[in-house]
Design an enzyme around this catalytic site. Structure first.
Site, mmCIF file in Angstrom:
data_model
loop_
_atom_site.group_PDB
_atom_site.id
_atom_site.type_symbol
_atom_site.label_atom_id
_atom_site.label_comp_id
_atom_site.label_asym_id
_atom_site.label_seq_id
_atom_site.Cartn_x
_atom_site.Cartn_y
_atom_site.Cartn_z
ATOM 1 N N ASN A 9 0.874 -1.136 -0.100
ATOM 2 C CA ASN A 9 -0.092 -0.099 0.078
ATOM 3 C C ASN A 9 0.976 1.100 0.137
ATOM 4 O O ASN A 9 1.525 1.454 0.985
ATOM 5 C CB ASN A 9 -0.826 0.002 1.163
ATOM 6 C CG ASN A 9 -1.677 1.386 1.346
ATOM 7 O OD1 ASN A 9 -2.084 1.920 0.528
ATOM 8 N ND2 ASN A 9 -2.494 1.357 2.664
ATOM 9 N N LYS A 11 -0.014 4.075 -0.516
ATOM 10 C CA LYS A 11 -0.549 5.524 0.146
ATOM 11 C C LYS A 11 -0.118 6.700 -0.927
ATOM 12 O O LYS A 11 -0.304 6.387 -1.944
ATOM 13 C CB LYS A 11 -0.002 5.728 1.629
ATOM 14 C CG LYS A 11 -0.180 4.455 2.451
ATOM 15 C CD LYS A 11 -0.111 4.872 3.892
ATOM 16 C CE LYS A 11 -0.502 3.478 4.558
ATOM 17 N NZ LYS A 11 -0.273 3.392 6.093
ATOM 18 N N HIS A 95 -9.571 1.162 4.471
ATOM 19 C CA HIS A 95 -8.389 1.457 5.136
ATOM 20 C C HIS A 95 -8.717 2.393 6.336
ATOM 21 O O HIS A 95 -9.395 3.184 6.330
ATOM 22 C CB HIS A 95 -7.239 2.035 4.450
ATOM 23 C CG HIS A 95 -6.065 2.087 4.877
ATOM 24 N ND1 HIS A 95 -5.606 3.157 5.797
ATOM 25 C CD2 HIS A 95 -4.728 1.145 4.925
ATOM 26 C CE1 HIS A 95 -4.216 2.861 6.226
ATOM 27 N NE2 HIS A 95 -3.735 1.404 5.624
ATOM 28 N N GLU A 97 -7.018 4.793 7.412
ATOM 29 C CA GLU A 97 -6.669 6.220 7.067
ATOM 30 C C GLU A 97 -8.066 6.914 6.321
ATOM 31 O O GLU A 97 -8.244 8.021 6.471
ATOM 32 C CB GLU A 97 -5.387 6.557 6.104
ATOM 33 C CG GLU A 97 -4.245 6.207 7.003
ATOM 34 C CD GLU A 97 -3.009 5.840 6.497
ATOM 35 O OE1 GLU A 97 -2.892 5.792 4.986
ATOM 36 O OE2 GLU A 97 -2.018 5.363 7.296
ATOM 37 N N GLU A 167 -5.691 -4.706 10.524
ATOM 38 C CA GLU A 167 -4.702 -3.452 10.722
ATOM 39 C C GLU A 167 -4.916 -2.707 12.039
ATOM 40 O O GLU A 167 -5.723 -1.843 12.099
ATOM 41 C CB GLU A 167 -4.684 -2.590 9.616
ATOM 42 C CG GLU A 167 -4.126 -3.366 8.316
ATOM 43 C CD GLU A 167 -3.589 -2.436 7.296
ATOM 44 O OE1 GLU A 167 -2.491 -2.685 6.823
ATOM 45 O OE2 GLU A 167 -4.239 -1.285 6.972
ATOM 46 N N GLY A 173 2.215 2.694 10.719
ATOM 47 C CA GLY A 173 2.983 3.651 10.425
ATOM 48 C C GLY A 173 3.896 4.202 11.700
ATOM 49 O O GLY A 173 4.491 5.246 11.823
ATOM 50 N N SER A 213 3.376 -1.646 10.639
ATOM 51 C CA SER A 213 4.666 -1.795 10.737
ATOM 52 C C SER A 213 5.432 -2.970 10.376
ATOM 53 O O SER A 213 6.226 -3.346 11.190
ATOM 54 C CB SER A 213 4.898 -1.257 12.346
ATOM 55 O OG SER A 213 4.550 0.088 12.363
#
Ligand code: PGA
Length: 259
Positions: A9, A11, A95, A97, A167, A173, A213
């Site tokens: 991904n 991003k 996701h 985000e 996730e 991150g 991560s």
């Protein structure tokens, strides 16, 4: 047999020329993988060009998002059909985000999932709890709520086309990775949701990826954990050596399992 997946991904990283150079090099380095399915999910702007490169390889192409309507006055949005026409086979949906920065609610994610399936895209549906939710003991409830909202009313054949990505938001991150025990335990909970909705057989066959991560240094112990069927990788997927190393770790693990 269940396929093991390593998905990248990217991003909002890499412009078109950067994406092309990166993918050309990466695809050469991943040619020898026989057991692991690799999926690259670049930004929309690079999809078409990367699709042209990947069409000559076994690597799959995915998008990071889409809108559920087929066409119309939805400025800035991209439809499932547009993704298909750019050679995408997969699409990441829900996701964290998208959920947290762009406030995407569960019912919108469900509509996207249905539209993706109707268009022939395979959704990689992300679910995960925040740190506060985990610390207050609500992880299972949150995952169940996200799971049920996304997958409600799906037929078994539709569900077979889906991939779940667990996730934990606190691991994305941040450099803080879920321990193999935490990930395994949570994947088991997710698998029991699949079993409850469909069947035990379906649950064992469902690909559940871990994301948050994942790095070359922790991939081996995570993939060796029961119930982790691959990874969705952010930061480390932007660095060629790191992504190749993780993919090779998974491939070697699978090769050993065959012996
Ligand atoms: P990360 O991101 O690997 O950088 O933690 C994972 C993701 O958001 O899919």
């Amino acid at each position: 047999m269940k396929r093991i997946i390593v998905a990248a991904n990217w991003k909002m990283n890499k412009n078109v020329p950067e994406s092309i150079v990166f993918t050309e090099r990466l695809s050469k380095n991943l040619l020898n993988l026989k057991r692991t399915d690799i999926i690259l999910c670049p930004p929309y702007t690079s999809l078409f060009n990367i699709g042209e490169i990947l069409n000559k390889t076994d690597i799959y192409l995915g998008a990071q998002n889409m809108y559920f309507e087929a066409s119309g006055a939805y400025t800035g949005e991209i439809s499932a059909d547009m993704l298909k026409s750019a050679s995408c086979q997969y699409v990441i949906l829900g996701h964290s985000e998208r959920r947290h920065i762009f406030n995407e609610p569960d019912d919108l994610i469900h509509k996207k999932l249905v539209a993706a399936l109707e268009t022939g895209l395979k959704p990689i549906l992300c679910i995960g709890e925040t740190l506060e939710e985990r610390q207050s003991g609500r992880t299972v409830n949150i995952l169940e709520k996200q799971y049920v909202a996304a997958f409600r009313n799906l037929s078994e054949s539709q569900m077979r086309k889906c991939v779940i990505a667990y996730e934990p938001v606190w691991a994305i991150g941040t450099g803080v990775v879920a321990t193999p025990e935490q990930a395994s335990e949570t994947h088991k909970e997710i698998r029991s949701l699949v079993a409850g909705q469909f069947s035990y057989k379906m649950a064992t066959e469902m690909a559940i990826l871990y994301g948050g991560s994942v790095k070359p240094g922790n991939a081996a112990e995570l993939i060796a954990t029961d119930d982790i069927d691959g990874f969705l990788i952010g930061g480390a997927s932007l660095v060629e050596e790191q992504f190749v190393s993780i993919a090779q770790t998974v491939e070697e693990y699978l090769a050993k399992q065959e012996k």
